[in-house]
Design a protein around this motif. Structure first.
Motif, PDB file in Angstrom:
ATOM      1  N   GLN A   3       4.077  23.294  -7.150  1.00 22.07           N
ATOM      2  CA  GLN A   3       2.991  23.328  -6.159  1.00 22.07           C
ATOM      3  C   GLN A   3       2.257  21.989  -6.147  1.00 22.07           C
ATOM      4  O   GLN A   3       2.045  21.393  -7.210  1.00 22.07           O
ATOM      5  CB  GLN A   3       1.989  24.452  -6.513  1.00 22.07           C
ATOM      6  N   PRO A   4       1.879  21.503  -4.955  1.00 22.06           N
ATOM      7  CA  PRO A   4       1.157  20.231  -4.897  1.00 22.06           C
ATOM      8  C   PRO A   4      -0.193  20.319  -5.604  1.00 22.06           C
ATOM      9  O   PRO A   4      -0.839  21.367  -5.572  1.00 22.06           O
ATOM     10  CB  PRO A   4       0.959  20.008  -3.390  1.00 22.06           C
ATOM     11  N   VAL A   5      -0.584  19.226  -6.245  1.00 18.33           N
ATOM     12  CA  VAL A   5      -1.913  19.140  -6.847  1.00 18.33           C
ATOM     13  C   VAL A   5      -2.748  18.191  -5.992  1.00 18.33           C
ATOM     14  O   VAL A   5      -2.550  16.970  -6.035  1.00 18.33           O
ATOM     15  CB  VAL A   5      -1.843  18.656  -8.310  1.00 18.33           C
ATOM     16  N   ALA A   6      -3.627  18.751  -5.179  1.00 21.40           N
ATOM     17  CA  ALA A   6      -4.507  17.950  -4.323  1.00 21.40           C
ATOM     18  C   ALA A   6      -5.705  17.455  -5.117  1.00 21.40           C
ATOM     19  O   ALA A   6      -6.076  18.054  -6.130  1.00 21.40           O
ATOM     20  CB  ALA A   6      -4.977  18.792  -3.138  1.00 21.40           C
ATOM     21  N   ASP A   7      -6.290  16.334  -4.663  1.00 16.93           N
ATOM     22  CA  ASP A   7      -7.517  15.805  -5.278  1.00 16.93           C
ATOM     23  C   ASP A   7      -7.362  15.437  -6.749  1.00 16.93           C
ATOM     24  O   ASP A   7      -8.351  15.431  -7.486  1.00 16.93           O
ATOM     25  CB  ASP A   7      -8.693  16.777  -5.110  1.00 16.93           C
ATOM     26  N   ALA A   8      -6.139  15.183  -7.189  1.00 21.33           N
ATOM     27  CA  ALA A   8      -5.972  14.615  -8.529  1.00 21.33           C
ATOM     28  C   ALA A   8      -6.397  13.150  -8.449  1.00 21.33           C
ATOM     29  O   ALA A   8      -6.166  12.486  -7.432  1.00 21.33           O
ATOM     30  CB  ALA A   8      -4.519  14.721  -8.982  1.00 21.33           C
ATOM     31  N   VAL A   9      -7.067  12.667  -9.483  1.00 23.28           N
ATOM     32  CA  VAL A   9      -7.476  11.256  -9.494  1.00 23.28           C
ATOM     33  C   VAL A   9      -6.475  10.466 -10.329  1.00 23.28           C
ATOM     34  O   VAL A   9      -6.268  10.748 -11.510  1.00 23.28           O
ATOM     35  CB  VAL A   9      -8.906  11.096 -10.063  1.00 23.28           C
ATOM     36  N   MET A  10      -5.828   9.516  -9.655  1.00 26.94           N
ATOM     37  CA  MET A  10      -4.841   8.675 -10.333  1.00 26.94           C
ATOM     38  C   MET A  10      -5.446   7.301 -10.588  1.00 26.94           C
ATOM     39  O   MET A  10      -5.767   6.592  -9.636  1.00 26.94           O
ATOM     40  CB  MET A  10      -3.602   8.492  -9.447  1.00 26.94           C
ATOM     41  N   ASP A  11      -5.620   6.946 -11.842  1.00 30.09           N
ATOM     42  CA  ASP A  11      -5.974   5.563 -12.169  1.00 30.09           C
ATOM     43  C   ASP A  11      -4.679   4.770 -12.252  1.00 30.09           C
ATOM     44  O   ASP A  11      -3.747   5.173 -12.958  1.00 30.09           O
ATOM     45  CB  ASP A  11      -6.694   5.485 -13.513  1.00 30.09           C
ATOM     46  N   ILE A  12      -4.620   3.672 -11.519  1.00 27.15           N
ATOM     47  CA  ILE A  12      -3.411   2.843 -11.496  1.00 27.15           C
ATOM     48  C   ILE A  12      -3.825   1.415 -11.847  1.00 27.15           C
ATOM     49  O   ILE A  12      -4.772   0.892 -11.252  1.00 27.15           O
ATOM     50  CB  ILE A  12      -2.761   2.893 -10.095  1.00 27.15           C
ATOM     51  N   TRP A  13      -3.172   0.840 -12.861  1.00 23.77           N
ATOM     52  CA  TRP A  13      -3.506  -0.545 -13.209  1.00 23.77           C
ATOM     53  C   TRP A  13      -2.256  -1.295 -13.642  1.00 23.77           C
ATOM     54  O   TRP A  13      -1.344  -0.725 -14.224  1.00 23.77           O
ATOM     55  CB  TRP A  13      -4.618  -0.613 -14.265  1.00 23.77           C
ATOM     56  N   SER A  14      -2.201  -2.570 -13.277  1.00 23.75           N
ATOM     57  CA  SER A  14      -1.038  -3.388 -13.636  1.00 23.75           C
ATOM     58  C   SER A  14      -1.473  -4.850 -13.687  1.00 23.75           C
ATOM     59  O   SER A  14      -2.585  -5.189 -13.283  1.00 23.75           O
ATOM     60  CB  SER A  14       0.092  -3.179 -12.628  1.00 23.75           C
ATOM     61  N   SER A  15      -0.569  -5.689 -14.158  1.00 25.55           N
ATOM     62  CA  SER A  15      -0.939  -7.093 -14.352  1.00 25.55           C
ATOM     63  C   SER A  15      -0.947  -7.860 -13.032  1.00 25.55           C
ATOM     64  O   SER A  15      -0.333  -7.443 -12.045  1.00 25.55           O
ATOM     65  CB  SER A  15       0.036  -7.762 -15.330  1.00 25.55           C
ATOM     66  N   THR A  16      -1.607  -9.002 -13.038  1.00 29.41           N
ATOM     67  CA  THR A  16      -1.506  -9.942 -11.928  1.00 29.41           C
ATOM     68  C   THR A  16      -0.087 -10.514 -11.931  1.00 29.41           C
ATOM     69  O   THR A  16       0.641 -10.363 -12.922  1.00 29.41           O
ATOM     70  CB  THR A  16      -2.485 -11.113 -12.127  1.00 29.41           C
ATOM     71  N   PRO A  17       0.296 -11.202 -10.845  1.00 25.48           N
ATOM     72  CA  PRO A  17       1.620 -11.830 -10.833  1.00 25.48           C
ATOM     73  C   PRO A  17       1.790 -12.910 -11.908  1.00 25.48           C
ATOM     74  O   PRO A  17       2.900 -13.426 -12.075  1.00 25.48           O
ATOM     75  CB  PRO A  17       1.714 -12.427  -9.430  1.00 25.48           C
ATOM     76  N   ASP A  18       0.722 -13.251 -12.631  1.00 27.87           N
ATOM     77  CA  ASP A  18       0.922 -14.159 -13.765  1.00 27.87           C
ATOM     78  C   ASP A  18       0.576 -13.508 -15.102  1.00 27.87           C
ATOM     79  O   ASP A  18       0.303 -14.187 -16.095  1.00 27.87           O
ATOM     80  CB  ASP A  18       0.202 -15.497 -13.564  1.00 27.87           C
ATOM     81  N   GLY A  19       0.607 -12.178 -15.121  1.00 26.12           N
ATOM     82  CA  GLY A  19       0.565 -11.484 -16.407  1.00 26.12           C
ATOM     83  C   GLY A  19      -0.803 -11.320 -17.035  1.00 26.12           C
ATOM     84  O   GLY A  19      -0.921 -11.242 -18.256  1.00 26.12           O
ATOM     85  N   LYS A  20      -1.839 -11.251 -16.206  1.00 26.02           N
ATOM     86  CA  LYS A  20      -3.190 -11.025 -16.747  1.00 26.02           C
ATOM     87  C   LYS A  20      -3.690  -9.655 -16.290  1.00 26.02           C
ATOM     88  O   LYS A  20      -3.224  -9.122 -15.291  1.00 26.02           O
ATOM     89  CB  LYS A  20      -4.150 -12.102 -16.220  1.00 26.02           C
ATOM     90  N   TYR A  21      -4.665  -9.103 -17.019  1.00 25.75           N
ATOM     91  CA  TYR A  21      -5.291  -7.850 -16.610  1.00 25.75           C
ATOM     92  C   TYR A  21      -6.724  -8.130 -16.173  1.00 25.75           C
ATOM     93  O   TYR A  21      -7.489  -8.789 -16.892  1.00 25.75           O
ATOM     94  CB  TYR A  21      -5.287  -6.831 -17.757  1.00 25.75           C
ATOM     95  N   SER A  22      -7.083  -7.606 -14.994  1.00 24.00           N
ATOM     96  CA  SER A  22      -8.460  -7.784 -14.511  1.00 24.00           C
ATOM     97  C   SER A  22      -9.432  -7.074 -15.444  1.00 24.00           C
ATOM     98  O   SER A  22      -9.076  -6.110 -16.118  1.00 24.00           O
ATOM     99  CB  SER A  22      -8.593  -7.212 -13.097  1.00 24.00           C
ATOM    100  N   GLY A  23     -10.657  -7.599 -15.477  1.00 22.17           N
ATOM    101  CA  GLY A  23     -11.681  -7.007 -16.343  1.00 22.17           C
ATOM    102  C   GLY A  23     -11.487  -7.367 -17.810  1.00 22.17           C
ATOM    103  O   GLY A  23     -12.307  -7.012 -18.650  1.00 22.17           O
ATOM    104  N   ILE A  24     -10.379  -8.061 -18.122  1.00 20.62           N
ATOM    105  CA  ILE A  24     -10.043  -8.405 -19.506  1.00 20.62           C
ATOM    106  C   ILE A  24      -9.829  -9.909 -19.611  1.00 20.62           C
ATOM    107  O   ILE A  24     -10.401 -10.562 -20.467  1.00 20.62           O
ATOM    108  CB  ILE A  24      -8.729  -7.693 -19.950  1.00 20.62           C
ATOM    109  N   HIS A  25      -8.969 -10.444 -18.736  1.00 14.64           N
ATOM    110  CA  HIS A  25      -8.538 -11.836 -18.855  1.00 14.64           C
ATOM    111  C   HIS A  25      -9.114 -12.710 -17.735  1.00 14.64           C
ATOM    112  O   HIS A  25      -9.213 -12.276 -16.588  1.00 14.64           O
ATOM    113  CB  HIS A  25      -7.006 -11.937 -18.795  1.00 14.64           C
TER     114      HIS A  25
END
Ligand code: MBD
Ligand code: FE
Length: 252
Positions: A115-137
């Motif tokens: 069954q579909p789960v509506a209104d689930a909150v998905m946090d999605i995070w990944s590196s910049t194209p040069d391998g840094k993480y926002s809020g960190i680097h």
């Protein structure tokens, strides 16, 4: 005391370290050097990283083995999750100056009955194209390269970002130096992190990888990554498409 969970687990850990000391004929000098190295690692603020590097994947493995097989596999959270990323609508902010190939993440969140789960909150995070993480680097603001996405009525989601790159875990401190002394590299394959939350369900923290990508089979943190979310190479309108369907489990 004794015969409780703390005693059981700590005693088991101590027993396996004692076995290793005997097996390897560890000398007193080596023993003292190890203590000094741990102190140095803690002083550099890298103790959590070192423990994650060796053991996080194993803890996740235990979670996956205990979960009913119909849920999606969990994977490491890593040190760069930030809970204050903004909600985004269809597009995670990226920085013009970094460039990078467009990436389209799309799919659905379902429960174990399909069954579909509506209104689930998905946090999605990944590196910049040069391998840094926002809020960190490099003072990259936290609203870039990470966002919260809500699933729609049919449990579906779709969001754009840019393709991340393989990434060396911090390798100028004690953790990187230890890997180097062991003759190992400090690279992780390119990956996208997900944390999916919905009241009444167990949180799912996982990652997706790029099929054929460098280090997919030699991740410095776990050797080989969970295969279910190693996504085949597919490009639509210039964007690397990641079709990802997640199954989460109702809370016990
Ligand atoms: C990362 O980006 C990561 O995902 C993990 C697991 C460890 C170090 C850096
Ligand atoms: Fe990461």
């Amino acid at each position: 005391m004794g015969n409780n969970r703390t005693d059981t687990v700590v005693s088991a850990i101590v027993a396996s370290v004692r076995d290793a000391i005997r097996e390897q004929n560890v000398t007193f000098e080596e023993y003292r050097a190890a203590i000094g190295y741990l102190v140095k690692t803690a002083e550099a603020g890298e103790l959590p990283l070192m423990i994650d590097m060796f053991f996080n994947a194993t803890v996740v493995d235990v979670i996956n083995q205990n979960a009913k097989t119909e849920t999606s596999p969990s994977d490491m959270e890593g040190p760069y999750f930030l809970d204050n990323a903004p909600f985004v609508d269809g597009k995670i902010k990226t920085m013009e100056e970094f460039g990078g190939q467009p990436m389209l993440l799309r799919g659905s969140v379902q429960d174990t009955n399909g069954q579909p789960v509506a209104d689930a909150v998905m946090d999605i995070w990944s590196s910049t194209p040069d391998g840094k993480y926002s809020g960190i680097h490099d003072n990259i603001p936290v609203e870039y390269y990470r966002g919260k996405v809500k699933t729609g009525a049919n449990g579906e989601y779709s969001v754009e970002s840019t393709v991340p790159v393989p990434y060396t875990i911090p390798n100028t401190g004690p953790c990187g130096h230890l890997l180097e002394m062991m003759g190992k590299h400090s690279w992780r394959p390119a990956h996208v992190h997900f944390k999916i939350r919905k009241p009444g369900f167990q949180d799912l923290t996982t990652q997706a990888y790029f099929e054929g990508g460098e280090y997919v089979n030699s991740d410095c943190c776990e050797g080989i990554v969970p295969q279910e979310f190693v996504v085949p190479d597919k490009v639509e309108n210039g964007a690397r498409v990641m079709d990802l369907n997640f199954v989460i489990q109702a809370a016990a």
